[in-house]
Design an enzyme around this catalytic site. Structure first.
Site, PDB file in Angstrom:
ATOM      1  N   CYS A  71       1.377 -26.679  -4.385  1.00 12.27           N
ATOM      2  CA  CYS A  71       2.087 -27.533  -3.426  1.00 12.27           C
ATOM      3  C   CYS A  71       1.414 -28.903  -3.292  1.00 12.27           C
ATOM      4  CB  CYS A  71       2.138 -26.807  -2.078  1.00 12.27           C
ATOM      5  SG  CYS A  71       2.763 -27.805  -0.716  1.00 12.27           S
ATOM      6  N   CYS A  87       0.839 -30.125   0.273  1.00 14.29           N
ATOM      7  CA  CYS A  87      -0.255 -29.347   0.887  1.00 14.29           C
ATOM      8  C   CYS A  87      -1.602 -29.957   0.508  1.00 14.29           C
ATOM      9  CB  CYS A  87      -0.213 -27.890   0.424  1.00 14.29           C
ATOM     10  SG  CYS A  87       1.304 -27.025   0.859  1.00 14.29           S
TER      11      CYS A  87
END
Length: 128
Positions: free
Chosen positions: A54, A57
């Site tokens: 991600c 993230c």
């Protein structure tokens, strides 16, 4: 202005070491233990749902460390959704990053996406 420089340095030096500010959840048992211990506490628990793949993230990671260093009365837990899918499913953490704010075992709010300002605002409101 000099005090800002030292506080920024202090944040980086404390983040550089493996600190207890953000608990990396590695197992279901570790998660259960943390969750159970927090149910009896009035402290705010911020669960950071993340994944290795991600991008947003990864971009939020240094911001989360910075936020965690400022709120020593808040417990931050990082959960990799690929390692602990059942925990992610429990909180319906589908869009990442997802930050679920929990008090006494109950979800009280959440922030979905890389939104550090919104996260800080909710922590400010809910940790008081």
């Amino acid at each position: 202005m000099g005090s800002n420089v030292s506080s920024v340095h202090d944040v980086h030096s404390s983040v550089g070491t493996k600190s207890a500010m953000i608990v990396e959840i590695e197992s279901r048992r570790q998660w259960r233990s943390l969750f159970d211990s927090m149910k009896g506490s009035n402290k705010l628990l911020v669960i950071d749902f993340t994944a290795a793949w991600c991008g947003p993230c990864k971009a939020m990671e240094p911001r989360v460390k910075e936020i965690a260093s400022k709120y020593s009365d808040v417990v931050f837990a990082r959960v990799d959704v690929d390692k602990l899918m059942d925990v992610a499913e429990t909180y319906k953490a589908i869009t990442l990053p997802a930050f679920v704010l929990v008090k006494r075992g109950e979800e009280i709010d959440r922030v979905v996406g890389a939104k550090p300002v919104e996260l800080v605002n909710k922590i400010e409101k809910l940790s008081a």
